[in-house]
Design a protein around this motif. Sequence first.
Motif, short mmCIF file in Angstrom:
data_model
loop_
_atom_site.label_atom_id
_atom_site.label_comp_id
_atom_site.label_asym_id
_atom_site.label_seq_id
_atom_site.Cartn_x
_atom_site.Cartn_y
_atom_site.Cartn_z
N LYS A 182 57.82 11.22 37.19
CA LYS A 182 57.17 9.62 37.30
C LYS A 182 55.89 9.16 36.56
O LYS A 182 54.87 10.26 37.06
CB LYS A 182 57.31 9.35 38.72
CG LYS A 182 56.71 8.13 39.16
CD LYS A 182 56.71 7.87 40.67
CE LYS A 182 55.96 6.34 40.90
NZ LYS A 182 56.60 5.21 40.54
N LEU A 183 55.62 8.44 35.93
CA LEU A 183 54.41 8.14 35.42
C LEU A 183 53.53 7.43 36.24
O LEU A 183 53.99 6.11 36.84
CB LEU A 183 54.70 7.36 33.94
CG LEU A 183 53.71 6.88 33.15
CD1 LEU A 183 52.69 7.99 32.73
CD2 LEU A 183 54.21 6.01 31.76
N TYR A 184 52.31 7.52 36.52
CA TYR A 184 51.51 6.84 37.46
C TYR A 184 50.47 6.27 36.45
O TYR A 184 50.63 4.94 36.50
CB TYR A 184 50.77 7.99 38.27
CG TYR A 184 51.44 8.44 39.27
CD1 TYR A 184 52.58 9.40 39.35
CD2 TYR A 184 51.23 7.97 40.75
CE1 TYR A 184 53.21 9.77 40.35
CE2 TYR A 184 52.03 8.45 41.94
CZ TYR A 184 52.73 9.22 41.65
OH TYR A 184 53.93 9.96 42.49
N GLU A 187 53.77 12.78 37.59
CA GLU A 187 53.71 13.30 38.86
C GLU A 187 53.56 15.00 38.72
O GLU A 187 52.96 15.55 39.49
CB GLU A 187 55.22 13.02 39.72
CG GLU A 187 55.23 13.75 40.71
CD GLU A 187 55.88 13.04 41.85
OE1 GLU A 187 56.23 12.17 41.66
OE2 GLU A 187 55.94 13.65 43.02
#
Lengths: 381, 158
Positions: free
Chosen positions: A191-193, A199
């Motif tokens: 997951k791209l923050y 992540e």
Amino acid sequence: MRRVAIVGYAQTQHQFDMQKTREDMVFEVVKEALSHAGITRGEVDTVVTASTDFLDGRTISSVFLSMAVGAYLKDESKTEEDGTSAAWYAFMRILSGVHDVALVEAHTQGSTFNPHQVSFYTLDPLFDRQIGVLNDVSAAAIQARMYMSSYGVSEEEIAMVSVKNLSNAAKNPFAQRRMPDLTVEEVLGSKLYYHPIRELMMSPISDGACALVLASEEKAKEITDTPVWIEGVGVCQDFYLRDRNLLELDSLRKAAKDAYEMAGIRDPYAELDVFEVSEKFAHEELMIYEALGLCRRGKGKVLLERGATEKGGEIPVNPSGGALAADPVCATGLVRMVEAAKQIRGEAGEYQIPGVRRALAHGQFGMCAQKNWVFILGGEG
Amino acid sequence: MLHLEREGIVRVKGLPFVARFKWSTGFLMERFIKSLAEKKLLGAKCPSCGYTYVPPRSRCGKCLTKLGEKNLVELSGRGVLVGYTTAYVGLDGEGNFVDLEKPRVIGAIKLEGADSTIFMPIGEIDPEGVREGMEVEPKWREATRGELADIEYFKPSR
Ligand SMILES: [Zn+2]
């Protein structure tokens, strides 16, 4: 100057939600550290702990922990920030000559409240909190991009740090993320923050605690045949985020220089056998190589690509998996000290590096590693 | 991983408590905030070492010289993007990362005449089109009131 050694230690199995009260967690880890040292609570002269009110969700975060750390009717104090600050303080208390045996404890239960949200509250309340775009992850992302574009580092190269550390962690029973078969593609698919931070490029949220026992030379030799000596220490903090150069870990560079000088180290690459560092984000590990003087600026990726920092390399970094594998915030740097001590005593099991005599342990606190502690530990003598 | 709500949680009162703090901004910061009403950005230039703070500070962190009203300087407002990230999530203030409907750009900006870096939202830009070194300027809200919210975001110049 007096010599001070680590004579016992313990850590919890770090995990997101350990289903245990903070008091029980701390009590158990302290009890285990004392029994690892083979001493009783009565032999401890001074107790120093590290935790942070915002992370614990309590004002005076050591409240109700005096029992758990065995500090009733004893000399006791608490430091903030990383557990290496408590170790540094306890080390100085023994150096003062007043105390001979110190117990150090640090912990965070990240499941209590998201530590990234807490990081927002470390910002300038009059400006940056009002603007509202910064937290430790977004700040790290800005730093990572600056580092990538200044030195031509790719996302794949940053992901390789995660692959190295999280697959190292597969052999570490205390780690939270144990991923023996992790690939660069999987890291880049997580997951791209905040671009480029995903992540698996940031440390996980962990519950965990760590404790160690320090003793003066005479006491250490009574307690154990294998003391781990504190040969050098350096501590330094950088300017506030707005007024520092994010492309550098200047305060870590200074802390390392002081620790090397105290330990008489001229060439850390040649003289140190293993490194346990607190890389809260994957790109930070490359910057840490540079600040520790293991390579020139911007060349961190070369060390990684050459395999120098792998378990079998010339300068293994984070054979335990590091902070990317478990990050019980205030305990994370203290865990690095325990892992370094285990390597020196040959207690690291399946991730033991052969022939370790001297090791470096690093703790950090604050956005973009604003404050840093460096310990040089050594065996024999 | 970050999902903190679980079954079987019993909520208790008083944790965390709500405290309303009243921080003093100091005179220079007050001037900075009030000047936003006139669409002016102020910095504080240290008379000893020349370092220029934005927002202003009342003491130089580099050389510890006391800074006063006479050290305030008006900045052009133009700046250069020295770093940035594209945000895909935001924190909701209660400990949750929430996905954004549209990615947002956060910029690290060096304002002309300043040494500090400020971190601001960047608007009127496609995240794919952001480049380090881009010139940016403030987008003021229509009726400025002397509040930080007078700057809506920074945007590419021209
Ligand atoms: Zn100055």
